[in-house]
Scaffold this motif. Sequence first.
Motif, PDB file in Angstrom:
ATOM      1  N   UNK A  76     -61.906  -4.565  -2.042  1.00 53.75           N
ATOM      2  CA  UNK A  76     -63.233  -4.506  -1.437  1.00 53.75           C
ATOM      3  C   UNK A  76     -63.608  -3.049  -1.135  1.00 53.75           C
ATOM      4  N   UNK A  77     -62.687  -2.300  -0.567  1.00 49.22           N
ATOM      5  CA  UNK A  77     -62.943  -0.896  -0.242  1.00 49.22           C
ATOM      6  C   UNK A  77     -63.244  -0.088  -1.499  1.00 49.22           C
ATOM      7  N   UNK A  81     -66.796   1.898  -2.326  1.00 42.87           N
ATOM      8  CA  UNK A  81     -66.847   3.324  -2.658  1.00 42.87           C
ATOM      9  C   UNK A  81     -67.450   3.514  -4.053  1.00 42.87           C
ATOM     10  N   UNK A  82     -67.038   2.695  -5.006  1.00 44.15           N
ATOM     11  CA  UNK A  82     -67.552   2.837  -6.367  1.00 44.15           C
ATOM     12  C   UNK A  82     -69.039   2.497  -6.467  1.00 44.15           C
ATOM     13  N   UNK A  87     -68.285   6.374  -6.449  1.00 39.40           N
ATOM     14  CA  UNK A  87     -66.858   6.591  -6.595  1.00 39.40           C
ATOM     15  C   UNK A  87     -66.309   7.748  -5.784  1.00 39.40           C
ATOM     16  N   UNK A  88     -67.136   8.322  -4.927  1.00 37.96           N
ATOM     17  CA  UNK A  88     -66.725   9.503  -4.164  1.00 37.96           C
ATOM     18  C   UNK A  88     -66.232   9.111  -2.767  1.00 37.96           C
ATOM     19  N   UNK A  89     -64.942   9.261  -2.563  1.00 36.77           N
ATOM     20  CA  UNK A  89     -64.367   8.979  -1.254  1.00 36.77           C
ATOM     21  C   UNK A  89     -64.895   9.950  -0.205  1.00 36.77           C
ATOM     22  N   UNK A  94     -67.978  11.042   4.674  1.00 38.83           N
ATOM     23  CA  UNK A  94     -69.101  11.772   5.274  1.00 38.83           C
ATOM     24  C   UNK A  94     -70.109  10.797   5.869  1.00 38.83           C
ATOM     25  N   UNK A  95     -70.448   9.743   5.124  1.00 37.87           N
ATOM     26  CA  UNK A  95     -71.395   8.743   5.633  1.00 37.87           C
ATOM     27  C   UNK A  95     -70.814   8.008   6.833  1.00 37.87           C
TER      28      UNK A  95
END
Length: 119
Positions: A76-77, A81-82, A87-89, A94-95
């Motif tokens: 799910x995580x 992210x994707x 796709x940027x962890x 940051x969010x």
Amino acid sequence: MKNNLLSESEMAFARIIWEMEPVRSGELVKICQERFGWKKSTTYTVLKNLCREGIFQNENAVVTSQMSQEEYLEQESTAIVNNRFEGSLSKFVTAFTGRKKLSDRQIQELRQIIDENTK
């Protein structure tokens, strides 16, 4: 799993199974009636959907997991992210931290994760 995220009610249902497995489907119906006010048909519909997703199985009226809670949360995580953060962890973090400060403990935990994944 088809990269579908569970709804809040599906996640609450899944947690019951993960906590109690193996659990008889009849017992699951009773628990869902008590906790959620669900009818028998609702419980079996949700169970059928989660079995189709490959998260659980219902064999001989006994429900067990095919995927652990940790495995599901990892998938799910990754999907979040994707799909939401390209796709940027780092965009995700940051969010996530944009409006609240991380505690010292959270910062230390993140540093440990980074250290473990850079070796």
